[in-house]
Design a protein around this motif. Structure first.
Motif, PDB file in Angstrom:
ATOM      1  N   TYR B 209      -4.343  -1.414  12.401  1.00 19.79           N
ATOM      2  CA  TYR B 209      -5.677  -1.549  12.387  1.00 19.79           C
ATOM      3  C   TYR B 209      -5.994  -3.027  12.187  1.00 19.79           C
ATOM      4  O   TYR B 209      -6.868  -3.574  12.667  1.00 19.79           O
ATOM      5  N   LEU B 210      -5.170  -3.622  11.331  1.00 16.02           N
ATOM      6  CA  LEU B 210      -5.748  -4.950  10.605  1.00 16.02           C
ATOM      7  C   LEU B 210      -5.014  -6.071  11.442  1.00 16.02           C
ATOM      8  O   LEU B 210      -5.514  -7.058  11.866  1.00 16.02           O
ATOM      9  N   ALA B 211      -3.710  -5.987  11.995  1.00 17.50           N
ATOM     10  CA  ALA B 211      -3.025  -6.883  12.359  1.00 17.50           C
ATOM     11  C   ALA B 211      -2.992  -7.333  13.923  1.00 17.50           C
ATOM     12  O   ALA B 211      -3.642  -6.490  14.762  1.00 17.50           O
ATOM     13  N   ASP B 212      -2.715  -8.796  14.452  1.00 19.42           N
ATOM     14  CA  ASP B 212      -2.607  -9.025  15.842  1.00 19.42           C
ATOM     15  C   ASP B 212      -0.988  -8.748  16.020  1.00 19.42           C
ATOM     16  O   ASP B 212      -0.871  -8.445  17.249  1.00 19.42           O
ATOM     17  N   LYS B 213      -0.342  -8.477  15.020  1.00 14.23           N
ATOM     18  CA  LYS B 213       1.391  -8.539  15.558  1.00 14.23           C
ATOM     19  C   LYS B 213       1.747  -7.763  14.494  1.00 14.23           C
ATOM     20  O   LYS B 213       1.643  -8.033  13.132  1.00 14.23           O
ATOM     21  N   VAL B 214       2.776  -6.753  14.559  1.00 15.97           N
ATOM     22  CA  VAL B 214       3.256  -6.052  13.554  1.00 15.97           C
ATOM     23  C   VAL B 214       4.823  -6.147  13.577  1.00 15.97           C
ATOM     24  O   VAL B 214       5.362  -5.908  14.486  1.00 15.97           O
ATOM     25  N   ARG B 236     -12.840  -4.636  15.282  1.00 11.94           N
ATOM     26  CA  ARG B 236     -12.432  -3.065  15.809  1.00 11.94           C
ATOM     27  C   ARG B 236     -12.981  -2.043  14.867  1.00 11.94           C
ATOM     28  O   ARG B 236     -13.192  -2.437  13.668  1.00 11.94           O
ATOM     29  N   PRO B 237     -13.929  -0.982  15.583  1.00  9.89           N
ATOM     30  CA  PRO B 237     -14.371  -0.135  14.971  1.00  9.89           C
ATOM     31  C   PRO B 237     -13.490   0.892  14.210  1.00  9.89           C
ATOM     32  O   PRO B 237     -12.141   0.918  14.451  1.00  9.89           O
ATOM     33  N   MET B 238     -13.878   1.341  13.248  1.00 12.15           N
ATOM     34  CA  MET B 238     -13.231   2.212  12.474  1.00 12.15           C
ATOM     35  C   MET B 238     -12.561   3.620  13.196  1.00 12.15           C
ATOM     36  O   MET B 238     -11.536   3.946  12.911  1.00 12.15           O
ATOM     37  N   ASP B 239     -13.506   3.759  14.066  1.00  8.01           N
ATOM     38  CA  ASP B 239     -12.916   5.059  14.976  1.00  8.01           C
ATOM     39  C   ASP B 239     -11.697   5.068  15.532  1.00  8.01           C
ATOM     40  O   ASP B 239     -11.093   5.803  16.075  1.00  8.01           O
ATOM     41  N   LEU B 240     -11.395   3.458  15.662  1.00  4.04           N
ATOM     42  CA  LEU B 240     -10.367   3.042  16.556  1.00  4.04           C
ATOM     43  C   LEU B 240      -9.165   3.877  16.353  1.00  4.04           C
ATOM     44  O   LEU B 240      -8.219   4.245  16.939  1.00  4.04           O
ATOM     45  N   ILE B 241      -8.817   4.132  14.817  1.00  2.00           N
ATOM     46  CA  ILE B 241      -7.825   4.553  14.513  1.00  2.00           C
ATOM     47  C   ILE B 241      -7.390   6.209  14.931  1.00  2.00           C
ATOM     48  O   ILE B 241      -6.478   6.831  14.580  1.00  2.00           O
TER      49      ILE B 241
END
Lengths: 253, 272
Positions: B209-214, B236-241
Motif C-alpha cells: 500500500y505504501l511503497a513504490d518498490k518492495v 491510493r484509496p484505502m479500498d485499493l487493498i
C-alpha cells in the motif's frame, strides 16, 4: 472499613501497638529495667528533655552531614559508573566488596585517623548511605532503552548529549528513590559510630544511660531516633514525589 | 541511486566468549532512488533491523559499500530520521518537547534553538497538526493512546526535515484501524515532503500500500532475493487493498517469503 482506611491507618496502628505494649508490660508485670512501658518512656522523655534534645540535634546533624556527602559522592560516582561499561565492570566488584564490610568494623580505624568525636560518625553515615545512591543512579543510566539511544545517536548525538537528554532525567526517579533508603541507613551509620566512639549524640547518650541501668532513657533515645528517621524519610519521599511526577503517572490521566 | 548498498556483509560478534559470531547480512545489494518509498519485507530475524542500522550509519559493515546521497556512510547521518515500533517517547517531556528533541542535537538547529524557539515550536505544532495531533503538544506521552504516540514518534523523526526516513515496523504494535489511519498519514506526509523512505515491515499489505518498490529479504544471513515495483497510482484509496491486482501482488510476495523461509530449514530460529 476503619481497619483499611488509608488516611487513619498509620495513627490507628501506632496507637494499637502502644496500647498492646503498655498492656503487655502491666499484665506481665515486666520490670522497668527489662522493658519499660510507653508511659514510662514518655515520662523519661519529659524528665530528660534537655539532654535528649541536645543529643538528638547532634545525631541529626552528623547524620545529615554524612547523608549529604553520600548524596553528592554517590551521585558523582553513579554518573561515572553509569557512563561507561568498562568503568562499571572495573568499579562494581570493588564497591560490592567494600559495601560487604560491616561498617562497625571500620569505626575503630576512623577513630585512629580522626579521633573520638563527630567526624567518625559523619564518615560512617556517609560510608553506609553511599552505596544505594551509586547503585541506583548507575542502574538508571545503564537501563536506557537501546531504541531511544539509537534515535539520538543516529542524529549524531554525542555521549554527553545522550547522558544529559536521556540518561540523567531517566536516572532521577532511581536517584530520589535511593534517598529514602540512604537517609535511614545514614542514621544507622551515625548511631553505630556514636555508640563506639563519641562524646555526644543519641548513641552516646543511650550507651551512658545503659551503663547506669536507666533503661527508660535508653528507650527514649530509641524513640527519638525513630522519630527523626520517620521525619527525614517523609521529607525524602515528598522530594521524590515532587521531582519525578512523570514516573508515577497513575491517576493523572 | 540515492541510497545505495553494494555487497554488504554484517557480522555480529558472538554474544558469549565461545559462541559463534552471527552473520546477519551477506551480499546484500539494494538501491533506492531519491524521493522513492521503499519497503523491505522478509521472514522474521532476517536482519531487517540490521539494515536500518547500516543505512543510518549506526553500524559499519565488514564488507561492502554504503552510500547515501552520493556520499559514503562513515558514521551517524543527521539527514536521516528514524522511527521504531516502540514509540520511545521520553515520559518526562511533553509531546511538543519530545518532537523537538532532534532539534537539540542536529546542527544547525541546536545552535539556533534558543533564539528562535517560538519559530521552532510553531514548526513542531504544525507538524503535529499535520498528523492529526493539533493541540496535543502540551500532553505528556502517557496521556496519549498508542496510535497517538506513534504519530508523535513520526513527528519526532521528521522535525529536522530529514531527506531520508528510516522506519522499523513503526505500525507493528497498533490495532488494524489505527494502522490503516497511519498508513494514510504516512502516505500524505510522503506526498507533502518528498523525502526518501525505507520502511522495514512484516506486513505485506502495508508494504504494497505504501511503497513504490518492495524488496524481499531471505532468511538469515539476509540478502535481497527479489524486488517488485508497485504500479498503483498515488494517492491510493484505502479500498485499493481489496482489489485484484493489489491482492495478487501481496500473494506474490507471500510466496517469495514462504520460499525464503523453507530454504533455510525449520530448525533455524533467529532473533530479530
Amino acid at each position: 472499613m476503619w481497619l483499611t482506611s488509608e488516611r487513619a491507618a498509620p495513627a490507628i496502628y501506632t496507637i494499637a501497638l502502644l496500647v498492646f505494649w503498655e498492656a503487655a508490660v502491666w499484665i506481665g508485670n515486666m520490670p522497668t529495667y527489662i522493658l519499660p512501658a510507653p508511659t514510662v518512656i514518655a515520662g523519661a522523655i519529659v524528665q530528660y528533655w534537655g539532654p535528649i534534645w541536645k543529643n538528638s540535634l547532634v545525631t541529626l546533624w552528623t547524620t545529615l552531614a554524612g547523608f549529604g556527602l553520600a548524596v553528592v559522592g554517590g551521585l558523582a560516582l553513579g554518573l561515572l559508573v553509569g557512563w561507561s561499561k568498562s568503568i562499571y565492570a572495573g568499579l562494581y566488584p570493588l564497591m560490592v566488596g567494600f559495601n560487604s564490610i560491616p561498617k562497625v568494623a571500620v569505626v575503630p580505624i576512623l577513630v585512629i585517623w580522626f579521633g573520638i568525636g563527630v567526624v567518625p560518625a559523619i564518615i560512617t553515615a556517609f560510608l553506609i548511605a553511599f552505596f544505594p545512591v551509586v547503585v541506583n543512579v548507575a542502574t538508571g543510566l545503564a537501563t536506557i532503552e537501546p531504541e531511544t539511544e539509537d534515535v539520538l545517536r543516529a542524529l549524531g548525538a554525542s555521549k554527553w548529549d545522550v547522558m544529559t537528554k536521556i540518561g540523567i532525567p531517566r536516572a532521577l526517579p532511581y536517584f530520589f528513590g535511593s534517598l529514602k533508603v540512604a537517609i535511614t541507613l545514614a542514621f544507622v551509620g551515625s548511631v553505630v559510630s556514636e555508640t563506639i566512639a563519641a562524646n555526644a549524640g543519641l548513641g552516646h547518650m543511650m550507651l551512658a544511660a545503659q551503663s547506669q541501668f536507666n533503661v527508660p532513657l535508653v528507650f527514649a533515645g530509641l524513640v527519638m531516633l525513630a522519630i527523626e528517621g520517620i521525619v527525614m524519610y517523609a521529607i525524602m519521599a515528598e522530594i521524590e514525589k515532587r521531582t519525578t511526577g512523570w514516573a508515577r503517572r497513575s491517576g493523572q490521566t | 541511486m540515492y541510497v545505495d548498498l553494494k555487497g554488504v556483509r554484517l557480522e555480529y560478534p558472538a554474544a558469549e566468549p565461545r559462541g559463534e559470531p552471527v552473520l546477519a547480512l551477506e551480499e546484500l545489494t539494494m538501491g533506492v532512488g531519491e524521493g522513492e518509498f521503499a519497503a523491505v519485507v522478509g521472514p522474521s530475524g532476517c536482519g531487517k533491523s540490521s539494515l536500518m542500522r547500516l543505512a543510518t550509519g549506526l553500524r559499519r559493515p565488514q564488507e561492502g559499500d554504503i552510500s547515501v546521497a552520493g556520499a559514503p556512510v562513515t558514521g551517524p547521518l543527521s539527514i536521516t530520521g528514524m522511527a521504531f515500533q516502540n514509540p520511545s517517547l521520553l515520559p518526562w517531556r511533553t509531546t511538543l518537547a519530545n518532537v523537538m528533541l532532534p532539534l537539540e542535537i542536529v546542527r544547525p538547529h541546536r545552535g539556533r534553538l534558543r533564539r528562535h524557539r517560538a519559530e521552532y515550536e510553531q514548526q513542531a505544532e504544525d507538524l503535529l497538526s499535520l498528523v492529526g495531533l493539533g493541540g496535543f503538544g502540551s500532553r505528556f506521552p502517557w496521556q496519549l493512546s498508542g496510535g497517538m504516540q506513534q504519530r508523535a514518534n513520526l513527528c519526532r523523526a521528521l522535525i529536522h526535515d530529514p531527506v531520508l526516513l528510516m522506519l522499523d515496523e513503526p505500525f507493528g504494535a497498533l490495532d488494524a484501524f489505527t494502522r490503516e489511519e497511519l498508513w494514510q498519514v504516512m502516505a500524505d506526509l510522503h506526498a507533502a515532503k518528498k523525502f526518501t523512505v525505507i520502511l522495514v515491515t512484516h506486513d505485506l499489505r502495508e508494504a504494497v500500500y505504501l511503497a513504490d518498490k518492495v524488496f524481499v529479504m531471505s532468511a538469515r544471513p539476509g540478502k535481497i532475493i527479489a524486488e517488485r515495483k508497485v504500479p498503483f497510482e498515488r494517492p491510493r484509496p484505502m479500498d485499493l487493498i481489496y482489489e485484484r491486482e493489489f491482492v495478487d501482488l501481496v500473494q506474490d510476495l507471500r510466496g517469495l517469503i514462504a520460499d525464503a523461509r523453507s530454504g533455510t530449514g525449520a530448525g533455524q530460529r533467529a532473533a530479530a
